[in-house]
Design an enzyme around this catalytic site. Structure first.
Site, PDB file in Angstrom:
ATOM      1  N   HIS A  89     -14.220 -22.110  12.522  1.00 21.11           N
ATOM      2  CA  HIS A  89     -14.012 -20.746  13.029  1.00 21.11           C
ATOM      3  C   HIS A  89     -15.230 -20.248  13.790  1.00 21.11           C
ATOM      4  O   HIS A  89     -16.371 -20.571  13.437  1.00 21.11           O
ATOM      5  CB  HIS A  89     -13.598 -19.777  11.915  1.00 21.11           C
ATOM      6  CG  HIS A  89     -14.609 -19.542  10.832  1.00 21.11           C
ATOM      7  ND1 HIS A  89     -15.553 -18.550  10.901  1.00 21.11           N
ATOM      8  CD2 HIS A  89     -14.807 -20.155   9.640  1.00 21.11           C
ATOM      9  CE1 HIS A  89     -16.283 -18.554   9.793  1.00 21.11           C
ATOM     10  NE2 HIS A  89     -15.863 -19.532   9.015  1.00 21.11           N
ATOM     11  N   ASP A  91     -15.999 -16.924  14.372  1.00 22.00           N
ATOM     12  CA  ASP A  91     -16.530 -15.605  13.994  1.00 22.00           C
ATOM     13  C   ASP A  91     -17.544 -15.706  12.861  1.00 22.00           C
ATOM     14  O   ASP A  91     -17.608 -16.708  12.145  1.00 22.00           O
ATOM     15  CB  ASP A  91     -15.403 -14.646  13.584  1.00 22.00           C
ATOM     16  CG  ASP A  91     -14.666 -15.093  12.331  1.00 22.00           C
ATOM     17  OD1 ASP A  91     -14.306 -16.281  12.247  1.00 22.00           O
ATOM     18  OD2 ASP A  91     -14.452 -14.251  11.418  1.00 22.00           O
ATOM     19  N   GLU A 186     -11.718 -15.601  10.805  1.00 26.34           N
ATOM     20  CA  GLU A 186     -11.616 -16.221   9.475  1.00 26.34           C
ATOM     21  C   GLU A 186     -12.277 -15.340   8.432  1.00 26.34           C
ATOM     22  O   GLU A 186     -11.801 -15.225   7.310  1.00 26.34           O
ATOM     23  CB  GLU A 186     -12.279 -17.604   9.492  1.00 26.34           C
ATOM     24  CG  GLU A 186     -11.979 -18.454   8.267  1.00 26.34           C
ATOM     25  CD  GLU A 186     -12.946 -18.245   7.098  1.00 26.34           C
ATOM     26  OE1 GLU A 186     -12.664 -18.747   6.011  1.00 26.34           O
ATOM     27  OE2 GLU A 186     -13.991 -17.566   7.277  1.00 26.34           O
ATOM     28  N   ASP A 209     -16.156 -26.159   7.140  1.00 24.20           N
ATOM     29  CA  ASP A 209     -16.542 -24.783   6.826  1.00 24.20           C
ATOM     30  C   ASP A 209     -17.132 -24.715   5.419  1.00 24.20           C
ATOM     31  O   ASP A 209     -17.106 -23.673   4.772  1.00 24.20           O
ATOM     32  CB  ASP A 209     -15.287 -23.884   6.940  1.00 24.20           C
ATOM     33  CG  ASP A 209     -15.620 -22.412   6.974  1.00 24.20           C
ATOM     34  OD1 ASP A 209     -16.798 -22.061   7.204  1.00 24.20           O
ATOM     35  OD2 ASP A 209     -14.699 -21.606   6.742  1.00 24.20           O
TER      36      ASP A 209
HETATM   37 ZN    ZN Z   1     -16.675 -19.902   7.048  1.00 18.39          ZN
END
Ligand code: ZN
Length: 421
Positions: A89, A91, A186, A209
Site C-alpha cells: 500500500h 499510504d 490501507e 506489509d
Molecule cells: Zn501497512
C-alpha cells in the site's frame, strides 16, 4: 554498503531497493479518516502516478491506475504456471505526520544510541529495542525525528518494484507471471476494498506489509466494530428533579463495567483478544460509545460481543427510562481459516524466505491486513516481512539488509511458483 546480507541476490538488489525507498518516502501519502473520497487524500495519487511511470519504464504489461489510485501491472512469466500477486500500500498512517520526511541512512551502524537529528528527544536505543540491537553492522534508515518514516508500507512498495525490475531485467522467463497491485487507504481500513479479484488475475497473493526479517503472517484478528448508543432524557437542570435521565452518567457506568485486568489492549498480548472503547461523544440526552472487539478465535470473539451486550443490558435494567442500543458490524475475519485450506501458499513463502537466506518465522498479526479480506473474498494472501520496524511512530526505522532480503524473497516467490507449475 556493509555486509550482513542474507544472500548474494539480496546484496545485488539492495541499492535499487534503497534508492526507490528513499524516493518514495519523501512523497507525503498520509491517508485520512472520515474523508468522503477514495483515495481519502489526493496526495496519495502522487506516488501512484510515479509508480505508473516507473512500471512503464521497467517495461511491464497492462500498467494502469484506476479511479481510486490503485496501480496495476503484469510481469509475464512461464506458460501454464499459476499467476501470483504481489501487493503493497502507498499510504501512510493518519496518526503521525508524513509531511517533509527527511530520511537518513546510517551505513554500517555501530550499535550506539541514535539521537534523531531534528528532535533529540526522539532516540533509538538498542537497550530498549531488541530488534535494533540485533542489527549492528546493518545500514539503517531513520527519520529526522519529526515525522514517521513510511516504511509501512513504502518498504513493501520498493521491494516489489526492485524484485520485478530484476526479474524483467534477467528475462529468463523461468518465473510465475506476477500481477502487481499497489493500493491506497490501507491505514484507514479501506485498502483492497476496490481490488477486483477476477480482474486482478492472480491465483494466490502476498502482501509485503509485515515487519521483522523472515516473518510470514498467516493469522489476523477477527474484528468487529460495536456502537453503544444510550438515550436518556435531558431536562433543564433547574427543574430536573425526578425527570432528568443523564446518558453521560450511564455511559460512564457502562465504561466502568468493562474488563480492565484482561480483555484490554493494554493488558493482553499474542492470541489474547480484547474489548476496547475508542471514542465517547454525547450529552445528557444521548451518548454514543465506539468500541472495537478483537480475537483470533471466532468463538471467543462471540463471547466478547455477548459480554458487551450483557453489560449494556445491565445499564438498561438499572435505568428503565433510558434506551440502550448495541450495533455490531464486522470489519474483517481471521485469514487463517482460508489460508489453512491452501498450505502450498505458505509453503512457497517459506521456501522463498529460505532461498533469500533467511529463516521463515511464522507470526500472528494483532490487527488486520489487506490480505485478511482478500483471503475471505477468495484470494489467499499471507503477509510477508518488509524489514521496517516501530511503525506509526517518529522512531520508525528500517534495515537495508532486511529490505533487500524481502526483495529477494519476492524474486524467489515467483521462481518457486514456476517450479511448482
Ligand atoms: Zn501497512
Amino acid at each position: 554498503m556493509s555486509s550482513a546480507f542474507t544472500s548474494p541476490l539480496a546484496e545485488e538488489l539492495a541499492e535499487d531497493v534503497l534508492e526507490r525507498f528513499l524516493r518514495y518516502v519523501r512523497i507525503d501519502t498520509q491517508s485520512a479518516y472520515g474523508s468522503e473520497t477514495a483515495p481519502s487524500t489526493p496526495k496519495q495519487l502522487e506516488l501512484s502516478r510515479l509508480l505508473v511511470s516507473e512500471l512503464e519504464e521497467i517495461g511491464l504489461d497492462g500498467v494502469r491506475m484506476d479511479d481510486h489510485g490503485y496501480v496495476y501491472a503484469l510481469l509475464a512469466g512461464a506458460e501454464g504456471v499459476d499467476p501470483i500477486g504481489l501487493i503493497a500500500h502507498v499510504d501512510t498512517s493518519p496518526d503521525v505526520t508524513g509531511t517533509n520526511v527527511q530520511p537518513q541512512v546510517l551505513r554500517a551502524w555501530d550499535g550506539s544510541r541514535i539521537e534523531l537529528p531534528a528532535d533529540s528527544s526522539q532516540v533509538l536505543d538498542p537497550d530498549e529495542h531488541p530488534a535494533l540491537a540485533e542489527r549492528v553492522g546493518h545500514d539503517l534508515v531513520t527519520t529526522d525525528g519529526t515525522t514517521l518514516l513510511g516504511a509501512d508500507d513504502k518498504a513493501g512498495v520498493a521491494e516489489i518494484m526492485a524484485a520485478i525490475a530484476y526479474l524483467k531485467r534477467n528475462g529468463d522467463g523461468r518465473h510465475a507471471p506476477v500481477h502487481v497491485c499497489f493500493t491506497t487507504d490501507e491505514e484507514i481500513g479501506a485498502g483492497a476494498d476496490h481490488l477486483d479479484i477476477e480482474e486482478f488475475g492472480a491465483r494466490y497473493a502476498y502482501t509485503f506489509d509485515g515487519s521483522g526479517l523472515g516473518e510470514i503472517e498467516t493469522e489476523t484478528f477477527n474484528a468487529v466494530r460495536v456502537g453503544v448508543t444510550i438515550r436518556g432524557s435531558a431536562v433543564h437542570p433547574g427543574s430536573a428533579k425526578g425527570k432528568l435521565v443523564n446518558s453521560v452518567k450511564l455511559a460512564a457506568e457502562f465504561l466502568a463495567s468493562l474488563p480492565r485486568d484482561g480483555l484490554s489492549p493494554e493488558t493482553t498480548e499474542e492470541r489474547e483478544g480484547f474489548v476496547h472503547p475508542t471514542t465517547v461523544r454525547g450529552s445528557a440526552e444521548e451518548t454514543h460509545i465506539d468500541l472495537i472487539v478483537r480475537d483470533h478465535d471466532a468463538a471467543k470473539l462471540e463471547e466478547h460481543l455477548a459480554l458487551v451486550r450483557r453489560l449494556a443490558d445491565e445499564i438498561a435494567d438499572r435505568e428503565p427510562r433510558a434506551r440502550v442500543q448495541v450495533d455490531a458490524e464486522e470489519q474483517y475475519r481471521n485469514m487463517r481459516e482460508v489460508i489453512d485450506r491452501h498450505p502450498e501458499v505458505v509453503a512457497a513463502a517459506e521456501e522463498a524466505v529460505r532461498r533469500a537466506g533467511a529463516e521463515p518465522v511464522p507470526a500472528i498479526i494483532r490487527g488486520g491486513t489487506d490480505g485478511a479480506r482478500l483471503s475471505h473474498r477468495g484470494l489467499p494472501t499471507p503477509n510477508i516481512f518488509t524489514g521496517g520496524q516501530e511503525y506509526h511512530s517518529r522512531r520508525e526505522w528500517a534495515s537495508v539488509q532486511d529490505m533487500a532480503a524481502a526483495a529477494a524473497t519476492a524474486v524467489e516467490l515467483a521462481r518457486v511458483w514456476a517450479e511448482r507449475g
